[in-house]
Design an enzyme around this catalytic site. Sequence first.
Site, PDB file in Angstrom:
ATOM      1  N   TYR A  98      67.575  35.568  39.843  1.00 45.30           N
ATOM      2  CA  TYR A  98      66.435  35.664  40.766  1.00 45.30           C
ATOM      3  C   TYR A  98      66.025  37.115  41.024  1.00 45.30           C
ATOM      4  O   TYR A  98      64.842  37.457  40.937  1.00 45.30           O
ATOM      5  CB  TYR A  98      66.764  34.978  42.110  1.00 45.30           C
ATOM      6  CG  TYR A  98      65.522  34.903  42.978  1.00 45.30           C
ATOM      7  CD1 TYR A  98      64.663  33.816  42.882  1.00 45.30           C
ATOM      8  CD2 TYR A  98      65.176  35.951  43.828  1.00 45.30           C
ATOM      9  CE1 TYR A  98      63.497  33.757  43.636  1.00 45.30           C
ATOM     10  CE2 TYR A  98      64.011  35.908  44.570  1.00 45.30           C
ATOM     11  CZ  TYR A  98      63.177  34.814  44.476  1.00 45.30           C
ATOM     12  OH  TYR A  98      62.024  34.763  45.204  1.00 45.30           O
ATOM     13  N   PHE A 108      35.148  42.192  33.890  1.00 44.37           N
ATOM     14  CA  PHE A 108      35.351  40.849  33.348  1.00 44.37           C
ATOM     15  C   PHE A 108      35.119  39.851  34.492  1.00 44.37           C
ATOM     16  O   PHE A 108      35.209  40.218  35.652  1.00 44.37           O
ATOM     17  CB  PHE A 108      36.778  40.728  32.785  1.00 44.37           C
ATOM     18  CG  PHE A 108      37.058  39.361  32.244  1.00 44.37           C
ATOM     19  CD1 PHE A 108      36.406  38.911  31.109  1.00 44.37           C
ATOM     20  CD2 PHE A 108      37.948  38.508  32.887  1.00 44.37           C
ATOM     21  CE1 PHE A 108      36.647  37.625  30.632  1.00 44.37           C
ATOM     22  CE2 PHE A 108      38.189  37.227  32.403  1.00 44.37           C
ATOM     23  CZ  PHE A 108      37.535  36.788  31.283  1.00 44.37           C
ATOM     24  N   ASP A 109      34.800  38.586  34.179  1.00 45.54           N
ATOM     25  CA  ASP A 109      34.391  37.670  35.264  1.00 45.54           C
ATOM     26  C   ASP A 109      35.426  37.478  36.364  1.00 45.54           C
ATOM     27  O   ASP A 109      35.081  37.435  37.527  1.00 45.54           O
ATOM     28  CB  ASP A 109      33.842  36.308  34.797  1.00 45.54           C
ATOM     29  CG  ASP A 109      34.288  35.862  33.444  1.00 45.54           C
ATOM     30  OD1 ASP A 109      34.707  36.713  32.678  1.00 45.54           O
ATOM     31  OD2 ASP A 109      34.203  34.666  33.147  1.00 45.54           O
ATOM     32  N   ASP A 121      41.457  48.420  33.232  1.00 45.39           N
ATOM     33  CA  ASP A 121      41.752  47.019  32.946  1.00 45.39           C
ATOM     34  C   ASP A 121      42.127  47.021  31.466  1.00 45.39           C
ATOM     35  O   ASP A 121      41.268  47.079  30.585  1.00 45.39           O
ATOM     36  CB  ASP A 121      40.528  46.140  33.217  1.00 45.39           C
ATOM     37  CG  ASP A 121      40.772  44.697  32.789  1.00 45.39           C
ATOM     38  OD1 ASP A 121      41.787  44.422  32.122  1.00 45.39           O
ATOM     39  OD2 ASP A 121      39.925  43.841  33.112  1.00 45.39           O
ATOM     40  N   ALA A 178      43.675  45.037  29.222  1.00 47.85           N
ATOM     41  CA  ALA A 178      44.052  43.811  28.504  1.00 47.85           C
ATOM     42  C   ALA A 178      44.135  44.036  26.992  1.00 47.85           C
ATOM     43  O   ALA A 178      44.993  43.472  26.327  1.00 47.85           O
ATOM     44  CB  ALA A 178      43.056  42.695  28.818  1.00 47.85           C
ATOM     45  N   LYS A 207      46.826  38.957  26.024  1.00 48.45           N
ATOM     46  CA  LYS A 207      46.101  39.485  24.860  1.00 48.45           C
ATOM     47  C   LYS A 207      47.039  40.407  24.089  1.00 48.45           C
ATOM     48  O   LYS A 207      47.738  39.964  23.200  1.00 48.45           O
ATOM     49  CB  LYS A 207      44.836  40.230  25.317  1.00 48.45           C
ATOM     50  CG  LYS A 207      43.714  39.339  25.829  1.00 48.45           C
ATOM     51  CD  LYS A 207      43.911  38.898  27.241  1.00 48.45           C
ATOM     52  CE  LYS A 207      42.684  38.239  27.828  1.00 48.45           C
ATOM     53  NZ  LYS A 207      42.974  37.647  29.139  1.00 48.45           N
ATOM     54  N   HIS A 229      29.525  26.578  33.734  1.00 48.88           N
ATOM     55  CA  HIS A 229      29.711  26.417  32.289  1.00 48.88           C
ATOM     56  C   HIS A 229      31.027  25.728  31.951  1.00 48.88           C
ATOM     57  O   HIS A 229      31.162  25.121  30.900  1.00 48.88           O
ATOM     58  CB  HIS A 229      29.583  27.761  31.568  1.00 48.88           C
ATOM     59  CG  HIS A 229      30.637  28.749  31.941  1.00 48.88           C
ATOM     60  ND1 HIS A 229      30.720  29.289  33.198  1.00 48.88           N
ATOM     61  CD2 HIS A 229      31.653  29.283  31.240  1.00 48.88           C
ATOM     62  CE1 HIS A 229      31.749  30.123  33.238  1.00 48.88           C
ATOM     63  NE2 HIS A 229      32.333  30.133  32.068  1.00 48.88           N
TER      64      HIS A 229
HETATM   65  N1  F0G Z   1      40.336  41.399  32.048  1.00 50.77           N
HETATM   66  C1  F0G Z   1      39.814  41.150  30.849  1.00 50.77           C
HETATM   67  C2  F0G Z   1      39.086  42.232  30.112  1.00 50.77           C
HETATM   68  C3  F0G Z   1      39.913  39.861  30.273  1.00 50.77           C
HETATM   69  O1  F0G Z   1      39.384  39.628  29.073  1.00 50.77           O
HETATM   70  C4  F0G Z   1      40.618  38.856  30.987  1.00 50.77           C
HETATM   71  C5  F0G Z   1      40.752  37.518  30.451  1.00 50.77           C
HETATM   72  C6  F0G Z   1      41.155  39.178  32.241  1.00 50.77           C
HETATM   73  C7  F0G Z   1      41.004  40.463  32.736  1.00 50.77           C
HETATM   74  C8  F0G Z   1      41.886  38.171  33.073  1.00 50.77           C
HETATM   75  O2  F0G Z   1      43.160  37.990  32.593  1.00 50.77           O
HETATM   76  O3  F0G Z   1      43.180  35.559  31.990  1.00 50.77           O
HETATM   77  O4  F0G Z   1      45.309  36.878  32.194  1.00 50.77           O
HETATM   78  O5  F0G Z   1      44.010  36.297  34.214  1.00 50.77           O
HETATM   79  N2  F0G Z   1      40.081  37.081  29.461  1.00 50.77           N
HETATM   80  C9  F0G Z   1      40.210  35.793  28.793  1.00 50.77           C
HETATM   81  C10 F0G Z   1      39.169  35.675  27.716  1.00 50.77           C
HETATM   82  C11 F0G Z   1      40.252  34.622  29.705  1.00 50.77           C
HETATM   83  O6  F0G Z   1      39.044  34.588  27.102  1.00 50.77           O
HETATM   84  O7  F0G Z   1      38.471  36.660  27.427  1.00 50.77           O
HETATM   85  P1  F0G Z   1      43.953  36.595  32.755  1.00 50.77           P
END
Ligand code: F0G
Length: 455
Positions: free
Chosen positions: A70, A122-123, A211, A213, A254, A446
């Site tokens: 843990y 990102f969204d 960010d 990723a 990613k 969507h």
């Molecule tokens: N930032 C970027 C640039 C991303 O592309 C994503 C996720 C996230 C943050 C969020 O990360 O999914 O681990 O919580 N992108 C995926 C996509 C969902 O299909 O582009 P997460």
Amino acid sequence: MPLMEPYRVKVVEPIPILTRAEREAAMVRAAYNPFSLRADEVTIDLLSDSGTGALSAAQQAAGMRGDETYAGARSFFRFRDTVSELTGYPHIMPVHQGRAAERILFGAVLKPGQLSVSNTHFDTTRANVILSGGVAVDLPCPEAADLDNAYPFKGDIDLAALAAKLDGPDDVGIVVMTITNNGGGGQPVSMANLTAVAKLCREHQVPFFLDAARFAENAWLVIQREPGYADHTPQQVARLAFDLADGAVASLKKDAIAHMGGFLALREEGLAKHCEAILIATEGFRTYGGLAGRDLEMLAEGLREVVEPDYLRARAAATAHLAELVKAAGVSVVEPPGIHALYLNAGRLLPHIPPSEFPGHALATELYLAGGIRCAELGSLYLGEEDENGVLVKPAPYELVRLAIPRRVYTQSHLEYVAETIAEVAKNPERVPGYRVVEAPALLRHFNCRVEPIR
Ligand code: F0G
């Protein structure tokens, strides 16, 4: 060197091959929404490159030594040391995925009404800025607006606009650079741009975050495209980028080639203490952050594998190869192609479908019907604005389809099959129908909407 995957197959998973009639039935059942298809109905899945990569034998072996203690698990220290070595940040917090790191960071940094400024949020990043009471502002560089422009760093932020924002009356609480810029076509950010952003942020005493990723893919494109970096390793370039910022959030689904995970990495101790309290309350204790020990081990190993030049070279070449085939078939893509995805210009291929009938969605649906390829639009269905009667009043700036490429999953022949399917559709684009929304939720429509073709 010919284009060749630098790994061989050890474990296989059959992929479903359906007849056209079966695919048509599946789309009717899914109300023409690719998010409602089942995996059993999909032949090549290009919906996302997130959490969809193939593990290496070394990652699976690392998973076996996962320590599920843990607190203070050995696996945490291996994860922490790997991320710390990669980023140079002293405070490393594991989280279950990228958006958890975003929520914790913005919750700790942003005061109500403050701006988060980015090349493009990102969204989920945008959503977490808003949930923290902030306002998300995107300032992509002007070259990014022209899909055909081959400018090598269309992920850059507009520096003049950023300087004006920082000098202006708005209260900027944070600057976030997304590398690579997923929302902006998967385009890389140059080191020159990151350096200039860091300088502006320092002068204005505004925290600067990455960010990260797709940090390794961004580093690879810097090595290929930016003068002065050809002799660097991907690790060195990544480290130079992290050195410029005060910290980073990352989805490790990613560029850690794993199925789940993320991190929040910080330079400053005070902020780290604050974030750690939120981490423990919402994700898990600081040595696991919502992940299993085996996940932490596989992530650490994946972070080492993702910066290998042979891997990155082959992955970039695969996307470039797909882009060449698609363009040879007469379909435009967002130029220049990046690495994690190819973005098709559906608006140009289907000029007979107005934005109100969703050309991006129409193309994505057709690629499924024609070849079982699943992908999603980045166009007016996702980004357009409609009035209270559901009438589209503001279309998206572009009608795109994103073909996201999972890591180490599909071979060159799979991608050639994708290109052949696209070429087949592109022979008679005028046969592709537009779509109308039948039913849609108010939020994130969507993902859940039901649509139907207009015959
Ligand atoms: N930032 C970027 C640039 C991303 O592309 C994503 C996720 C996230 C943050 C969020 O990360 O999914 O681990 O919580 N992108 C995926 C996509 C969902 O299909 O582009 P997460």
